[in-house]
Design a protein around this motif. Structure first.
Motif, short mmCIF file in Angstrom:
data_model
loop_
_atom_site.label_atom_id
_atom_site.label_comp_id
_atom_site.label_asym_id
_atom_site.label_seq_id
_atom_site.Cartn_x
_atom_site.Cartn_y
_atom_site.Cartn_z
N ASN A 78 0.85 -1.20 0.00
CA ASN A 78 0.00 0.00 0.00
C ASN A 78 0.88 1.25 0.00
OD1 ASN A 78 0.64 0.78 2.81
ND2 ASN A 78 -0.63 -1.00 3.39
N LYS A 79 0.24 2.40 -0.21
CA LYS A 79 0.98 3.66 -0.35
C LYS A 79 1.69 4.07 0.95
CE LYS A 79 -1.50 5.82 -4.18
NZ LYS A 79 -2.21 7.03 -4.63
N GLU A 80 1.07 3.79 2.07
CA GLU A 80 1.69 4.17 3.35
C GLU A 80 3.02 3.45 3.53
OE1 GLU A 80 0.88 3.93 8.18
OE2 GLU A 80 -0.64 3.21 6.77
N ASN A 81 3.00 2.13 3.29
CA ASN A 81 4.23 1.37 3.43
C ASN A 81 5.26 1.76 2.37
OD1 ASN A 81 3.36 -0.11 5.65
ND2 ASN A 81 2.35 -1.66 4.37
N ALA A 82 4.77 2.05 1.15
CA ALA A 82 5.68 2.48 0.09
C ALA A 82 6.37 3.79 0.46
CB ALA A 82 4.93 2.62 -1.23
N GLN A 83 5.62 4.71 1.06
CA GLN A 83 6.18 6.00 1.45
C GLN A 83 7.26 5.83 2.52
OE1 GLN A 83 5.49 8.95 0.08
NE2 GLN A 83 6.91 10.06 1.42
N LEU A 84 6.97 5.02 3.54
CA LEU A 84 7.93 4.81 4.61
C LEU A 84 9.21 4.15 4.09
CD1 LEU A 84 5.51 3.59 7.44
CD2 LEU A 84 6.67 5.80 7.31
N ALA A 85 9.01 3.19 3.20
CA ALA A 85 10.18 2.53 2.62
C ALA A 85 10.99 3.49 1.78
CB ALA A 85 9.73 1.33 1.79
N ALA A 86 10.31 4.29 0.96
CA ALA A 86 11.01 5.26 0.11
C ALA A 86 11.83 6.23 0.94
CB ALA A 86 10.00 6.02 -0.75
N GLU A 87 11.26 6.70 2.04
CA GLU A 87 11.99 7.62 2.90
C GLU A 87 13.25 6.97 3.47
OE1 GLU A 87 9.16 8.95 5.81
OE2 GLU A 87 7.86 9.91 4.30
N ASP A 88 13.12 5.72 3.90
CA ASP A 88 14.30 5.02 4.43
C ASP A 88 15.37 4.82 3.37
OD1 ASP A 88 13.59 4.81 7.06
OD2 ASP A 88 12.83 2.75 6.94
N TYR A 89 14.95 4.40 2.18
CA TYR A 89 15.94 4.12 1.14
C TYR A 89 16.62 5.41 0.66
CZ TYR A 89 14.60 -0.75 1.02
OH TYR A 89 14.37 -2.06 1.37
#
Length: 716
Positions: free
Chosen positions: A100-111
């Motif tokens: 989902n978008k929430e998890n994608a956003q958190l992952a993108a920020e970490d990467y």
């Protein structure tokens, strides 16, 4: 280098639809202090590349972070000479693998955070330059060695060829006839003259080849591009400067005296396949019995004599079956004679299958499968070959007046280091434990390569093979030797990181001379001085960074890869305060595990959102301080994904994942000090084609971490 970082976020390939690019940009500008942050719908397109090039030219950007797709693709488009380039794989790891978008956003920020920090911590690589030569040493004057020498010499390289015998040619000189190399079906099993004499003339007459006969290598010192090789010949010694080496020292027959149960040494009329060649050659093709000089009329060939046998040679020697088929033709040139081939299996790969079929149709050749149990004397002076479980019956005796043993191949490197390397780790090549003596040549990934950089194995020191295969093998080894000579002259690594300009730069003032780096380096790149202090030979280095992982003082680093860099990336991974949301860090080898993860992402495989991936050069570079630091910061678990190790599937860096597994055996003590469970850290071997297993591997590990419970350091 004063860095001016530019972060470029691609919005194509569903990235812009799945993450908040503006929020990501603000984090980079405010939290990470990145001066230039821009986005584009297709960074890999002409306009996107021009955008980055314009900033390099006009804004002084010299460190480029591409937040887009995997670093394993589009590397030509994102090549900016003179700049540090770092790749954050948002598409694969933050978009395609999140549900989902929430998890994608958190992952993108970490990467983005991790890879900006990686760029901040890195430096622009510089090649290791030294004075080099591009000459090539070939050891062995048989068909493989001569072929390698001719190939390199024809390519314009100066070649030094060392042969231990008084003449070139090796075992080919002993052959009466050879199997024709022409493709296609045979109406009958043919035998033709060897052209070995023409090959010898070509070698000895080549202006780029210097031949040493009755010679040996006394000592090999130095490193690729700058070897000092001492050659002794005819009572004199000469030191030659060598760039790279092809080891084609050949083979010797297995010791038939160990096969007394097959009659060798008991009867003169039991001979080896090599001895039969000499009999045929000395008697113009006639097969004469050694005991009485009479022509043999009933000849039994015993295949796998001492081969595929745990008490002798555990392997197949590749050339014996077709050799016996050829030698059966020697026998049946006398129309009154019979050749009997007694085999476990007949193995004639490729076009040689036609040769086998032709022999099957020869009325003078009888073949039967069975297990030969012994050879005994018959009353009339002949021999009985005893067999069990044959196609002819449970237990039978076959009478023969001559028995030929297919004794097989033993590499010349057994009990003789040949190279006499002046390396801390020993004078010879590391060999395969299961197949004693054959060079560990990483047969899956990099054939010809050995665990001594710049030394390439060809022919029967690498694996059993026939003459035709040895010629092909020698060509490949010569080309790899040429490639290595060129790379070393440019100061860059050889395979597998054949683009890498970095090299280990240890801070020796803090070295405690513990010897872990010298012992664990898979390639013998580190020697020791008289005081036991390690010193590096960068020309030998493959840039796996195993020494970096081994060093307890953390003093080994590369310009773009070091302990502090990876440790800082881990420390900046977000750790959720919610105990129900664990955080898992996965360290993935760049050679097998990371490509498998890429493939899983390409298939839109969804993984648990708690996982963050960090790509390593090799699991052998894993320093245990990373584990301690990550867990002390609250990370709930760490999973290491590396190549399968062992001789059936080899790590790209030979011993990297195996060493990581060995080190993890010591992590229990570290976790005990932190009062944490050892199961929070695991290693899994993963082949490049096992991408379908990744969801289960990740899922099972996450579930186990949840069962253990949250890291007690979380929140501190």
């Amino acid at each position: 280098m004063d860095k001016n970082i530019g972060l470029y976020i691609c919005t194509g390939c569903s990235i812009g639809e799945s993450i908040d690019v503006e929020k990501l940009s603000n984090i980079a500008k405010n939290a990470l202090r990145v001066p230039v942050v821009k986005s584009h719908f297709a960074l890999c397109g002409k306009e996107g590349v021009e955008l980055i090039n314009n900033d390099i030219k006009n804004e002084g950007v010299n460190t480029v972070v591409i937040a887009a797709c995997s670093p394993r693709i589009k590397y030509e488009e994102f090549d900016f000479p003179g700049c540090i380039v770092e790749r954050a794989p948002l598409r694969e790891l933050a978009v395609w693998m999140q549900d989902n978008k929430e998890n994608a956003q958190l992952a993108a920020e970490d990467y983005v955070k991790m890879h900006v920090i990686k760029a901040q911590k890195g430096d622009l690589p510089e090649p290791y330059m030294m004075e080099t030569v591009k000459t090539i040493l070939v050891i062995g004057g048989g068909i493989a060695g001569m072929t390698a020498a001719l190939q390199a010499a024809d390519a314009g390289y100066q070649v030094f060829l060392v042969e231990k015998e008084p003449q070139l040619g090796g075992f080919a000189n002993k052959l009466y006839k050879v199997v024709p190399t022409a493709t296609g079906e045979y109406s009958e099993p043919l035998i033709v003259d060897s052209d070995i004499s023409n090959t010898i003339k070509a070698v000895e007459g080549h202006p780029n080849i210097k031949v040493y006969k009755s010679a040996k290598v006394e000592k090999t010192d130095g490193q690729p591009g700058a070897y000092d090789v001492t050659i002794s010949a005819n009572g004199a010694e000469e030191v030659v400067k060598i760039g790279t080496i092809v080891l084609a020292a050949g083979w010797r027959p297995y010791d038939a005296t160990k096969l007394e149960h097959l009659g060798y040494g008991v009867s003169k009329d039991v001979v080896t396949n090599i001895e039969l060649e000499e009999i045929a050659k000395n008697n113009s093709g006639k097969i004469i019995r050694p005991s009485d000089g009479k022509e043999a009329k009933k000849v039994a060939f015993i295949q796998c004599a001492g081969q595929r046998d745990p008490n002798h040679l555990p392997y197949c020697s590749a050339m014996c079956c077709v050799t016996s088929l050829k030698q059966a033709k020697y026998v049946t040139q006398n129309k009154d004679a019979t050749a009997m081939i007694l085999y476990k299996d007949i193995r004639t790969p490729g076009r040689l299958e036609y040769y086998y079929k032709a022999a099957q149709n020869d009325p003078g050749v009888m073949m039967t499968k069975g297990e030969v149990t012994g050879v005994t004397k018959a009353e009339n002076g002949n021999l009985y070959v005893e067999m069990e479980n044959s196609l002819l019956g449970e237990k039978i005796k076959i009478e023969a007046d001559l028995v030929v043993l297919a004794t097989g191949i033993v590499p010349a490197t057994v009990d003789d280091p040949i190279l006499n390397l002046q390396y801390r780790q020993g004078p010879g090549l590391p060999d395969l434990e299961l197949f004693d003596g054959f060079a560990d040549s990483n047969f899956i990934c990099f054939q010809y390569e050995t665990r001594r950089t710049g030394v390439y194995a060809a022919g029967c020191v690498r694996q059993p093979m026939n003459m035709s295969e040895a010629q092909e093998d020698a060509t490949g080894a010569a080309l790899k030797a040429i490639q290595a000579a060129e790379h070393v002259a440019k100061g860059i690594a050889v395979h597998p990181r054949a683009w890498d300009m970095t090299y280990p730069d240890p801070f020796m003032q803090r070295c405690t001379a513990c010897k872990r780096c010298t012992e664990e380096c898979p390639f013998g790149a580190i020697d020791e001085d008289e005081k036991g202090t390690p010193f590096y030979k960068p020309g030998r280095c493959r840039r796996c960074a195993t020494c970096m992982g081994a060093c307890p003082e953390r003093i080994v680093s590369f310009k773009d890869y070091h302990v502090d860099m990876i440790g800082s990336m881990m420390k900046n991974v977000s750790v959720p305060a919610d105990d129900d949301k664990p955080r898992i860090i996965v360290l993935a080898c760049e050679n097998d595990a990371y490509p498998a993860i890429d493939t899983a992402a390409l298939k839109q495989t969804k993984l648990d959102p708690s996982v963050r991936f960090i790509q390593l050069r090799c699991l052998g570079s894993t320093n245990l301080v990373w584990i301690a630091d990550a867990l002390s910061r609250g990370v709930d678990g760490m999973l290491l994904l590396g190549c399968k190790f062992g001789e059936n599937y080899q790590c790209h860096f030979a011993k990297g994942s195996e060493l990581a597994n060995y080190r993890l055996g010591k992590v229990q003590e570290t976790l005990g000090r932190l009062q944490l469970e050892a199961e929070r850290v695991q290693m899994v071997q993963l082949a490049i084609d096992e991408y379908d297993n990744i969801p289960k591997i990740i899922g099972d590990f996450v579930e186990r971490v949840k069962e253990i419970g949250p890291n007690p350091f979380k929140g501190f």
